[in-house]
Design a protein around this motif. Structure first.
Motif, PDB file in Angstrom:
ATOM      1  N   VAL A   1       0.830  -1.205   0.000  1.00  0.00           N
ATOM      2  CA  VAL A   1       0.000   0.000   0.000  1.00  0.00           C
ATOM      3  C   VAL A   1       0.864   1.254   0.000  1.00  0.00           C
ATOM      4  O   VAL A   1       0.607   2.222  -0.724  1.00  0.00           O
ATOM      5  CB  VAL A   1      -0.949  -0.028   1.212  1.00  0.00           C
ATOM      6  N   LEU A   2       1.919   1.253   0.833  1.00  0.00           N
ATOM      7  CA  LEU A   2       2.801   2.420   0.915  1.00  0.00           C
ATOM      8  C   LEU A   2       3.547   2.646  -0.399  1.00  0.00           C
ATOM      9  O   LEU A   2       3.653   3.782  -0.876  1.00  0.00           O
ATOM     10  CB  LEU A   2       3.794   2.224   2.059  1.00  0.00           C
ATOM     11  N   GLY A   3       4.077   1.587  -0.984  1.00  0.00           N
ATOM     12  CA  GLY A   3       4.846   1.745  -2.212  1.00  0.00           C
ATOM     13  C   GLY A   3       4.023   2.287  -3.363  1.00  0.00           C
ATOM     14  O   GLY A   3       4.422   3.236  -4.046  1.00  0.00           O
ATOM     15  N   ILE A   4       2.852   1.684  -3.581  1.00  0.00           N
ATOM     16  CA  ILE A   4       1.997   2.167  -4.676  1.00  0.00           C
ATOM     17  C   ILE A   4       1.495   3.572  -4.371  1.00  0.00           C
ATOM     18  O   ILE A   4       1.330   4.397  -5.275  1.00  0.00           O
ATOM     19  CB  ILE A   4       0.841   1.187  -4.903  1.00  0.00           C
ATOM     20  N   GLY A   5       1.254   3.886  -3.095  1.00  0.00           N
ATOM     21  CA  GLY A   5       0.842   5.238  -2.741  1.00  0.00           C
ATOM     22  C   GLY A   5       1.908   6.274  -3.054  1.00  0.00           C
ATOM     23  O   GLY A   5       1.601   7.382  -3.514  1.00  0.00           O
ATOM     24  N   LEU A   6       3.172   5.927  -2.807  1.00  0.00           N
ATOM     25  CA  LEU A   6       4.256   6.850  -3.150  1.00  0.00           C
ATOM     26  C   LEU A   6       4.333   7.091  -4.653  1.00  0.00           C
ATOM     27  O   LEU A   6       4.564   8.214  -5.103  1.00  0.00           O
ATOM     28  CB  LEU A   6       5.590   6.288  -2.640  1.00  0.00           C
ATOM     29  N   VAL A   7       4.129   6.032  -5.426  1.00  0.00           N
ATOM     30  CA  VAL A   7       4.120   6.194  -6.883  1.00  0.00           C
ATOM     31  C   VAL A   7       2.957   7.087  -7.312  1.00  0.00           C
ATOM     32  O   VAL A   7       3.098   7.950  -8.193  1.00  0.00           O
ATOM     33  CB  VAL A   7       4.035   4.824  -7.573  1.00  0.00           C
ATOM     34  N   ALA A   8       1.798   6.899  -6.677  1.00  0.00           N
ATOM     35  CA  ALA A   8       0.627   7.707  -7.020  1.00  0.00           C
ATOM     36  C   ALA A   8       0.862   9.184  -6.733  1.00  0.00           C
ATOM     37  O   ALA A   8       0.576  10.054  -7.569  1.00  0.00           O
ATOM     38  CB  ALA A   8      -0.599   7.205  -6.252  1.00  0.00           C
ATOM     39  N   MET A   9       1.398   9.504  -5.552  1.00  0.00           N
ATOM     40  CA  MET A   9       1.637  10.900  -5.216  1.00  0.00           C
ATOM     41  C   MET A   9       2.735  11.497  -6.087  1.00  0.00           C
ATOM     42  O   MET A   9       2.662  12.669  -6.481  1.00  0.00           O
ATOM     43  CB  MET A   9       2.022  11.015  -3.736  1.00  0.00           C
ATOM     44  N   GLY A  10       3.756  10.701  -6.395  1.00  0.00           N
ATOM     45  CA  GLY A  10       4.794  11.211  -7.286  1.00  0.00           C
ATOM     46  C   GLY A  10       4.266  11.539  -8.670  1.00  0.00           C
ATOM     47  O   GLY A  10       4.604  12.574  -9.253  1.00  0.00           O
ATOM     48  N   GLN A  11       3.415  10.665  -9.205  1.00  0.00           N
ATOM     49  CA  GLN A  11       2.838  10.927 -10.516  1.00  0.00           C
ATOM     50  C   GLN A  11       1.908  12.136 -10.475  1.00  0.00           C
ATOM     51  O   GLN A  11       1.889  12.943 -11.414  1.00  0.00           O
ATOM     52  CB  GLN A  11       2.088   9.700 -11.008  1.00  0.00           C
ATOM     53  N   ALA A  12       1.138  12.265  -9.390  1.00  0.00           N
ATOM     54  CA  ALA A  12       0.244  13.420  -9.273  1.00  0.00           C
ATOM     55  C   ALA A  12       1.024  14.725  -9.209  1.00  0.00           C
ATOM     56  O   ALA A  12       0.673  15.715  -9.868  1.00  0.00           O
ATOM     57  CB  ALA A  12      -0.634  13.270  -8.024  1.00  0.00           C
ATOM     58  N   LEU A  13       2.107  14.754  -8.429  1.00  0.00           N
ATOM     59  CA  LEU A  13       2.932  15.958  -8.357  1.00  0.00           C
ATOM     60  C   LEU A  13       3.577  16.264  -9.704  1.00  0.00           C
ATOM     61  O   LEU A  13       3.699  17.440 -10.085  1.00  0.00           O
ATOM     62  CB  LEU A  13       4.004  15.779  -7.283  1.00  0.00           C
ATOM     63  N   LEU A  14       3.978  15.228 -10.426  1.00  0.00           N
ATOM     64  CA  LEU A  14       4.558  15.441 -11.758  1.00  0.00           C
ATOM     65  C   LEU A  14       3.539  16.053 -12.706  1.00  0.00           C
ATOM     66  O   LEU A  14       3.853  16.992 -13.452  1.00  0.00           O
ATOM     67  CB  LEU A  14       5.074  14.115 -12.305  1.00  0.00           C
ATOM     68  N   ILE A  15       2.313  15.551 -12.677  1.00  0.00           N
ATOM     69  CA  ILE A  15       1.274  16.061 -13.576  1.00  0.00           C
ATOM     70  C   ILE A  15       0.945  17.507 -13.241  1.00  0.00           C
ATOM     71  O   ILE A  15       0.834  18.374 -14.124  1.00  0.00           O
ATOM     72  CB  ILE A  15       0.026  15.175 -13.492  1.00  0.00           C
ATOM     73  N   VAL A  16       0.784  17.802 -11.945  1.00  0.00           N
ATOM     74  CA  VAL A  16       0.444  19.169 -11.535  1.00  0.00           C
ATOM     75  C   VAL A  16       1.584  20.126 -11.878  1.00  0.00           C
ATOM     76  O   VAL A  16       1.356  21.227 -12.397  1.00  0.00           O
ATOM     77  CB  VAL A  16       0.126  19.196 -10.030  1.00  0.00           C
TER      78      VAL A  16
END
Length: 463
Positions: free
Chosen positions: A281-296
């Motif tokens: 859960v933590l690993g995929i969550g970090l990927v999700a937040m990283g991708q969101a910050l990249l998009i924004v």
């Protein structure tokens, strides 16, 4: 500033290079150990723990699992291609309206038949400004010359004696051409000018009357909702929906595939079920937040570079709210999807589970898009902003519409965190009981008993 950007890019490239090198060395050690007959999973864990550079090693077993998930997802082709597609879509959404707004049409050629008339010329320019249509006023000696120029396309509009407008083609009532927009404003303005002249007003008096401004309109309550805020609220809700759908599906599929391939049995020989699930859960969550910050960040960079006002007015509060609720929404739903994935071991079972799990997300998404577009939330929508399953969609909309106070925002966060804790406890229990049950889909009736304790299986026995 450019030098700073270059230094940052080089530093990131070096860090990524070190990560890749560490990963390759660890894989070689694991392959060598497996060739010698040593169990692979303990060797991988031990090698990662001995590495002083490894980020996950500082967080124990959960960190090691999380690091494994991050590297596995980031290095996957689906993630890289999907991220590129999302960035291209975001860039197109910013560039296309900007290019369309910059495309200027040629000015409308408006002829005044007869002697030049300053008042008439001023009315034509004013009408072009009101209709947002560029105009160019020319003179024609007589009506015949003006009609000939209209037929040849040299003119778009001809004004005769200030009280008649001639065009080449009939103008439909629903026409949106530049000529139609200009004529719709110009015709009533010429009627007013003709009435002024018949009333005996002089040119200075007509100009003075034409410069009259509308009286201001004042309301007792201020309306904080603007079109830009509505638009950014919709964009935020869409981003949250796409990210939650993508990463929750990853968790569901990942847990199912580990169970079906019996990799989970090897992993459970080194870590406890709660640590394995928490790391995933933590690993995929970090990927999700990283991708969101990249998009924004990419969206703001492109918007700033091209001078687009699509994200103008998106304050830090609204942006931070979207990111916070993306994290909270993922934190709540990821446990539910992980627990569901542990009960299945085939693709058709996953598809059966995905639909009922996505119903609350779909309902909250559609309802939030509707409210964000209209700007008028009802009582039911405000209640949904405090429920953990729907708050990740409803609360950012209320923040974007400036209809929520800071203490209400914190109460919603507290309720979401509490709901996530309950969901994590519930999902961990299901995962612990179901992940080692194979042969058929695990039902809720099978999960009522005590969790099945299974001795660790050496990797050599699985080969």
């Amino acid at each position: 500033m450019k030098f700073t950007y270059i230094v940052i890019v080089i530093a990131l490239a070096l860090v990524l290079r070190v990560f890749v090198s560490q990963r390759r060395r660890r894989d070689r050690q694991a392959a060598s150990a497996e060739h010698d007959g040593t169990p692979a999973a303990p060797v991988v864990v031990a090698a990662a723990r001995r590495s002083g550079f490894t980020t996950g090693a500082h967080l124990g077993s959960v960190g090691l699992v999380a690091r494994r998930e991050v590297l596995e997802r980031v290095r996957g082709r689906i993630f890289r291609v999907g991220t590129i597609i999302i960035l291209l879509v975001v860039g197109a959404a910013i560039l296309i309206p900007k290019i369309h707004s910059n495309s200027t049409s040629p000015p409308q050629q408006v002829a005044v038949v007869g002697a030049p008339n300053p008042a008439l010329t001023q009315v034509v320019k004013y009408s072009g400004k009101q209709s947002q249509t560029p105009v160019r006023v020319v003179s024609e000696p007589n009506v015949a010359a003006a009609e000939s120029a209209l037929r040849s396309g040299a003119l778009d509009v001809a004004i005769v004696n200030g009280d008649k407008i001639i065009v080449n083609q009939p103008i439909a009532a629903n026409s949106s051409s530049d000529t139609a927009s200009l004529v719709q404003v110009l015709a009533p303005e010429l009627g007013v000018l003709h009435a002024y002249q018949q009333a005996g007003l002089s040119v200075p008096q007509i100009e003075h009357v034409a410069q009259a401004r509308a009286v201001p309109v004042q309301s007792l309550q201020t309306n904080k909702v603007r079109g830009v805020t509505k638009g950014t609220s919709v964009i935020g809700v869409v981003l949250i929906f796409l990210m939650l759908t993508q990463y929750n599906t990853w968790i569901l599929m990942g847990v199912m595939q580990e169970k079906a391939s019996r990799v989970v049995e090897v992993l459970l020989a080194a870590v406890r079920p709660a640590q394995l699930l928490g790391g995933k859960v933590l690993g995929i969550g970090l990927v999700a937040m990283g991708q969101a910050l990249l998009i924004v960040g990419f969206a703001f960079a492109v918007s700033k570079a091209v001078g687009s006002d699509l994200l103008h007015g998106t304050g830090p509060v609204l942006l931070l709210s979207d990111l916070v609720w993306l994290l909270l929404g993922y934190s709540f739903y990821c446990w539910l999807y992980a627990a569901a994935g542990s009960t299945a071991e085939r693709q058709d079972q996953v598809q059966t589970l995905a639909l009922p799990l996505s119903i609350p997300i779909l309902i909250a998404y559609v309802y939030s898009i509707t409210v964000a577009s209209s700007g008028n939330p009802g009582l039911l929508f405000k209640v949904l902003a405090y429920l953990p399953p729907t708050a990740p969609f409803a609360m950012p909309v209320l923040v974007g519409l400036s209809l929520v106070a800071w203490w209400q925002f914190l109460i919603s966060i507290a309720l979401s965190v509490a709901g996530t804790a309950v969901m994590a406890w519930f999902a961990t229990g299901i995962y612990r009981r179901a992940v080692l049950r194979s042969g058929q889909r695990v039902s809720l009736r099978d999960l009522r008993g005590r969790p099945r304790q299974r001795p660790p299986t050496p990797a050599a026995d699985l080969v």
